[in-house]
Design a protein around this motif. Structure first.
Motif, mmCIF file in Angstrom:
data_model
loop_
_atom_site.group_PDB
_atom_site.id
_atom_site.type_symbol
_atom_site.label_atom_id
_atom_site.label_comp_id
_atom_site.label_asym_id
_atom_site.label_seq_id
_atom_site.Cartn_x
_atom_site.Cartn_y
_atom_site.Cartn_z
ATOM 1 N N LEU A 1 1.311 -1.423 -1.441
ATOM 2 C CA LEU A 1 1.299 -2.719 -0.753
ATOM 3 C C LEU A 1 -0.121 -3.101 -0.346
ATOM 4 C CD1 LEU A 1 4.442 -2.310 1.549
ATOM 5 C CD2 LEU A 1 4.254 -3.794 -0.455
ATOM 6 N N ILE B 1 11.424 -5.739 0.770
ATOM 7 C CA ILE B 1 10.894 -4.541 0.113
ATOM 8 C C ILE B 1 12.029 -3.616 -0.302
ATOM 9 C CG2 ILE B 1 9.449 -2.492 0.414
ATOM 10 C CD1 ILE B 1 7.889 -4.084 2.550
ATOM 11 N N TYR C 1 8.501 -8.574 7.331
ATOM 12 C CA TYR C 1 8.786 -7.575 6.299
ATOM 13 C C TYR C 1 10.167 -6.975 6.525
ATOM 14 C CZ TYR C 1 3.792 -7.962 5.578
ATOM 15 O OH TYR C 1 2.538 -8.465 5.335
ATOM 16 N N TYR D 1 3.537 2.382 0.538
ATOM 17 C CA TYR D 1 2.572 1.859 1.518
ATOM 18 C C TYR D 1 1.186 1.623 0.903
ATOM 19 C CZ TYR D 1 -0.180 1.399 5.785
ATOM 20 O OH TYR D 1 -1.033 0.944 6.762
ATOM 21 N N LEU E 1 3.876 0.383 8.244
ATOM 22 C CA LEU E 1 3.479 -1.024 8.196
ATOM 23 C C LEU E 1 2.906 -1.513 9.522
ATOM 24 C CD1 LEU E 1 6.391 -2.542 6.077
ATOM 25 C CD2 LEU E 1 3.970 -2.509 5.455
ATOM 26 N N TYR F 1 9.912 -7.257 -3.651
ATOM 27 C CA TYR F 1 9.026 -6.180 -4.109
ATOM 28 C C TYR F 1 9.875 -4.969 -4.478
ATOM 29 C CZ TYR F 1 5.879 -2.142 -3.593
ATOM 30 O OH TYR F 1 5.198 -0.967 -3.779
ATOM 31 N N LEU G 1 -0.479 -7.195 -0.250
ATOM 32 C CA LEU G 1 0.800 -7.806 0.105
ATOM 33 C C LEU G 1 1.073 -7.708 1.607
ATOM 34 C CD1 LEU G 1 2.992 -6.525 -2.874
ATOM 35 C CD2 LEU G 1 2.045 -8.823 -2.548
ATOM 36 N N LEU G 2 0.010 -7.696 2.396
ATOM 37 C CA LEU G 2 0.176 -7.519 3.836
ATOM 38 C C LEU G 2 -0.177 -8.782 4.619
ATOM 39 C CD1 LEU G 2 -1.191 -3.878 4.131
ATOM 40 C CD2 LEU G 2 1.187 -4.634 4.223
#
Length: 226
Positions: free
Chosen positions: A61, A7, A72, A58, A86, A34, A66-67
């Motif tokens: 995502l 990220i 990560y 946040y 997260l 990302y 995208l979780l």
């Protein structure tokens, strides 16, 4: 095959592309990249910008689903609030690149003293506070020098034109802190700078915070699923 999301919490595509080009492939690991939306800061130059970044990234995502990754990597060299956000949405390993580089530096007995070199001096006090938080100490650890900076915009850190200026700053700081033999490159925009500086200063280990943190995250992911 484990899937890790790398990220970039600022909106600079250049920083993401530099990481994509220079981050080595690890067997059994797939990196997806990302970049924060345009509403996020193009450069995170302090705590407020980090908070703005988290407020944009946040929910994005979550919106983009995208979780579901195995791990990560948050590529801002700070105690970025996205790392903690997260944890509300996943139980998979999450690592910020500052934490990853500090873990590496304290785990290597060959290092007499380590120093963070960041992009701009606006970060110095903030990163020093984060060092105290990491060591859970009220006094600055003897194994760390105070944070120093290049005072160069993040998007220019890999520009060959400014490399001479970078070398002068490194030499100045090493002269001030002769015990330092490990330099943590404190910005995702410094990807690839470690190998260049290692040739100029062969007695000092320069740590690319993105690369070392990616390796540590991959190990955490494998450990958690073993």
């Amino acid at each position: 095959m484990y899937k890790l999301l790398v990220i970039n919490p600022n909106s600079s595509e250049k920083v993401t592309n530099d990481m994509r080009d220079l981050l080595p492939q690890v067997p059994g690991i797939q990196y997806d990249f990302y970049t924060a939306p345009a509403a996020a800061p193009s450069e995170i130059d302090g705590e407020h910008a980090g908070e703005v970044s988290e407020a944009v990234v946040y929910p994005d995502l979550i919106k983009r689903k995208l979780l579901d990754y195995d791990g990560y990597l948050v590529c801002c060299y700070s105690d970025h609030p996205l790392v903690y956000s997260l944890t509300q949405s996943t139980n998979k390993p999450i690592l910020g690149i500052m934490l990853g580089s500090l873990i590496y530096s304290v785990s290597n007995p060959r290092f007499s003293k380590s120093m963070i070199l960041t992009s701009t001096s606006s970060w110095n006090n903030t990163l020093d506070k984060s060092i105290l938080k990491f060591f859970k100490s009220h006094s600055f650890p003897q194994s760390m020098a105070r944070t120093k900076s290049f005072d160069i915009n993040v998007v220019n850190l890999n520009n060959p034109v400014v490399y001479g200026e970078i070398v002068k700053k490194v030499q100045l700081y090493l002269d001030e802190e002769p015990q330092v033999n490990c330099v943590l490159l404190g910005c995702a925009g410094m990807v690839g700078l470690d190998s260049k500086l290692a040739k100029t200063f062969p007695d000092v280990r320069f740590i690319d915070s993105v690369r070392v943190s990616a390796e540590i995250l991959a190990s955490l992911v494998r450990f958690e699923t073993s």
